[in-house]
Design a protein around this motif. Structure first.
Motif, PDB file in Angstrom:
ATOM      1  N   GLN A 161      38.295  43.303  55.687  1.00  0.00           N
ATOM      2  CA  GLN A 161      37.894  42.822  54.362  1.00  0.00           C
ATOM      3  C   GLN A 161      36.763  43.625  53.751  1.00  0.00           C
ATOM      4  O   GLN A 161      36.342  43.349  52.633  1.00  0.00           O
ATOM      5  CB  GLN A 161      37.499  41.345  54.449  1.00  0.00           C
ATOM      6  N   GLN A 162      36.260  44.609  54.462  1.00  0.00           N
ATOM      7  CA  GLN A 162      35.130  45.406  53.980  1.00  0.00           C
ATOM      8  C   GLN A 162      35.377  46.882  54.238  1.00  0.00           C
ATOM      9  O   GLN A 162      35.755  47.267  55.341  1.00  0.00           O
ATOM     10  CB  GLN A 162      33.854  44.968  54.699  1.00  0.00           C
ATOM     11  N   LEU A 163      35.153  47.698  53.222  1.00  0.00           N
ATOM     12  CA  LEU A 163      35.291  49.148  53.324  1.00  0.00           C
ATOM     13  C   LEU A 163      33.946  49.760  52.937  1.00  0.00           C
ATOM     14  O   LEU A 163      33.530  49.674  51.775  1.00  0.00           O
ATOM     15  CB  LEU A 163      36.386  49.652  52.377  1.00  0.00           C
ATOM     16  N   LYS A 164      33.251  50.340  53.902  1.00  0.00           N
ATOM     17  CA  LYS A 164      31.917  50.881  53.647  1.00  0.00           C
ATOM     18  C   LYS A 164      32.019  52.165  52.828  1.00  0.00           C
ATOM     19  O   LYS A 164      32.685  53.119  53.223  1.00  0.00           O
ATOM     20  CB  LYS A 164      31.180  51.125  54.955  1.00  0.00           C
ATOM     21  N   LEU A 165      31.336  52.172  51.685  1.00  0.00           N
ATOM     22  CA  LEU A 165      31.394  53.324  50.788  1.00  0.00           C
ATOM     23  C   LEU A 165      30.798  54.574  51.422  1.00  0.00           C
ATOM     24  O   LEU A 165      31.166  55.683  51.066  1.00  0.00           O
ATOM     25  CB  LEU A 165      30.688  52.999  49.472  1.00  0.00           C
ATOM     26  N   ARG A 214      40.228  54.383  44.339  1.00  0.00           N
ATOM     27  CA  ARG A 214      39.355  53.212  44.217  1.00  0.00           C
ATOM     28  C   ARG A 214      39.937  52.216  43.217  1.00  0.00           C
ATOM     29  O   ARG A 214      39.868  51.006  43.430  1.00  0.00           O
ATOM     30  CB  ARG A 214      37.949  53.641  43.805  1.00  0.00           C
ATOM     31  N   ALA A 215      40.532  52.722  42.139  1.00  0.00           N
ATOM     32  CA  ALA A 215      41.143  51.836  41.143  1.00  0.00           C
ATOM     33  C   ALA A 215      42.300  51.041  41.746  1.00  0.00           C
ATOM     34  O   ALA A 215      42.506  49.881  41.384  1.00  0.00           O
ATOM     35  CB  ALA A 215      41.619  52.643  39.928  1.00  0.00           C
ATOM     36  N   GLY A 241      42.174  43.745  44.388  1.00  0.00           N
ATOM     37  CA  GLY A 241      41.223  42.653  44.572  1.00  0.00           C
ATOM     38  C   GLY A 241      39.910  43.008  45.234  1.00  0.00           C
ATOM     39  O   GLY A 241      39.046  42.153  45.397  1.00  0.00           O
ATOM     40  N   PHE A 242      39.727  44.267  45.616  1.00  0.00           N
ATOM     41  CA  PHE A 242      38.447  44.673  46.200  1.00  0.00           C
ATOM     42  C   PHE A 242      37.402  44.814  45.090  1.00  0.00           C
ATOM     43  O   PHE A 242      37.721  45.227  43.970  1.00  0.00           O
ATOM     44  CB  PHE A 242      38.579  46.025  46.916  1.00  0.00           C
ATOM     45  N   PRO A 286      40.174  37.127  51.206  1.00  0.00           N
ATOM     46  CA  PRO A 286      41.529  36.567  51.142  1.00  0.00           C
ATOM     47  C   PRO A 286      41.506  35.102  50.706  1.00  0.00           C
ATOM     48  O   PRO A 286      40.696  34.311  51.194  1.00  0.00           O
ATOM     49  CB  PRO A 286      42.042  36.708  52.573  1.00  0.00           C
ATOM     50  N   SER A 287      42.347  34.785  49.754  1.00  0.00           N
ATOM     51  CA  SER A 287      42.485  33.417  49.250  1.00  0.00           C
ATOM     52  C   SER A 287      43.833  33.327  48.569  1.00  0.00           C
ATOM     53  O   SER A 287      44.512  34.339  48.380  1.00  0.00           O
ATOM     54  CB  SER A 287      41.371  33.105  48.247  1.00  0.00           C
ATOM     55  N   ALA A 288      44.205  32.132  48.172  1.00  0.00           N
ATOM     56  CA  ALA A 288      45.481  31.962  47.477  1.00  0.00           C
ATOM     57  C   ALA A 288      45.513  32.781  46.193  1.00  0.00           C
ATOM     58  O   ALA A 288      46.505  33.450  45.883  1.00  0.00           O
ATOM     59  CB  ALA A 288      45.726  30.491  47.180  1.00  0.00           C
ATOM     60  N   SER A 289      44.423  32.770  45.436  1.00  0.00           N
ATOM     61  CA  SER A 289      44.403  33.513  44.169  1.00  0.00           C
ATOM     62  C   SER A 289      44.344  35.026  44.398  1.00  0.00           C
ATOM     63  O   SER A 289      44.840  35.797  43.593  1.00  0.00           O
ATOM     64  CB  SER A 289      43.233  33.065  43.297  1.00  0.00           C
ATOM     65  N   ALA A 290      43.733  35.455  45.497  1.00  0.00           N
ATOM     66  CA  ALA A 290      43.642  36.887  45.795  1.00  0.00           C
ATOM     67  C   ALA A 290      44.959  37.445  46.319  1.00  0.00           C
ATOM     68  O   ALA A 290      45.186  38.657  46.285  1.00  0.00           O
ATOM     69  CB  ALA A 290      42.533  37.136  46.817  1.00  0.00           C
ATOM     70  N   TRP A 291      45.844  36.560  46.797  1.00  0.00           N
ATOM     71  CA  TRP A 291      47.088  37.013  47.415  1.00  0.00           C
ATOM     72  C   TRP A 291      47.994  37.747  46.425  1.00  0.00           C
ATOM     73  O   TRP A 291      48.610  38.755  46.782  1.00  0.00           O
ATOM     74  CB  TRP A 291      47.833  35.824  48.022  1.00  0.00           C
ATOM     75  N   VAL A 292      48.066  37.270  45.182  1.00  0.00           N
ATOM     76  CA  VAL A 292      48.993  37.871  44.213  1.00  0.00           C
ATOM     77  C   VAL A 292      48.670  39.344  43.950  1.00  0.00           C
ATOM     78  O   VAL A 292      49.534  40.207  44.152  1.00  0.00           O
ATOM     79  CB  VAL A 292      49.059  37.038  42.910  1.00  0.00           C
ATOM     80  N   PRO A 293      47.449  39.690  43.511  1.00  0.00           N
ATOM     81  CA  PRO A 293      47.191  41.120  43.271  1.00  0.00           C
ATOM     82  C   PRO A 293      47.268  41.965  44.542  1.00  0.00           C
ATOM     83  O   PRO A 293      47.732  43.107  44.497  1.00  0.00           O
ATOM     84  CB  PRO A 293      45.790  41.153  42.663  1.00  0.00           C
ATOM     85  N   LEU A 294      46.848  41.397  45.670  1.00  0.00           N
ATOM     86  CA  LEU A 294      46.927  42.131  46.935  1.00  0.00           C
ATOM     87  C   LEU A 294      48.370  42.440  47.291  1.00  0.00           C
ATOM     88  O   LEU A 294      48.722  43.584  47.594  1.00  0.00           O
ATOM     89  CB  LEU A 294      46.264  41.313  48.054  1.00  0.00           C
ATOM     90  N   SER A 295      49.242  41.437  47.237  1.00  0.00           N
ATOM     91  CA  SER A 295      50.638  41.653  47.611  1.00  0.00           C
ATOM     92  C   SER A 295      51.358  42.542  46.598  1.00  0.00           C
ATOM     93  O   SER A 295      52.193  43.364  46.980  1.00  0.00           O
ATOM     94  CB  SER A 295      51.369  40.333  47.807  1.00  0.00           C
TER      95      SER A 295
END
Length: 124
Positions: free
Chosen positions: A58-62, A78-79, A85-86, A97-106
């Motif tokens: 869930q984390q990507l170190k810049l 990055r875009a 959702g990042f 991760p959440s129900a609302s985050a699932w749509v753009p992620l998938s």
């Protein structure tokens, strides 16, 4: 009039006027880093989707050198992550991760998978 030949998937022109921000970002990333950056982005998103309780995904170190070389140095990468959702916080890109985050992620994961499939088919 003769029928126009269709372009192979790898050479398809993106209809910029009709393209979503995600599609434009994927096209920019591909133009900048080829299939390699698309594979890396797909792996990042797949890890989150398939392991939603694993905080390490869930984390990507810049500041991570490999992440910078494989992704952040490529225009559009990055875009793609942001469209999935990042968002940036404390020197890293984070996704919760959440129900609302699932749509753009998938959607982003599927779009990358489809583009990689098209590139593979065109190379075969």
């Amino acid at each position: 009039a003769p029928a126009a030949a269709s372009s192979p998937p790898a050479a398809r022109a993106l209809d910029v006027a009709a393209a979503t921000p995600l599609e434009l970002a994927i096209a920019r990333a591909e133009a900048s880093g080829g299939a390699d950056v698309l594979k890396t982005l797909h792996k990042i998103l797949s890890n989150v989707a398939h392991h939603p309780t694993e905080t390490k995904y869930q984390q990507l170190k810049l500041g991570n050198a490999a992440f910078q070389r494989k992704c952040l140095s490529k225009d559009g990468a990055r875009a793609v992550l942001e469209a999935a959702g990042f968002s940036e916080r404390d020197g890293a890109l984070h996704i919760t991760p959440s129900a609302s985050a699932w749509v753009p992620l998938s959607e982003a994961e599927r779009a990358l998978s489809a583009r990689l499939d098209a590139l593979e088919a065109a190379a075969a």
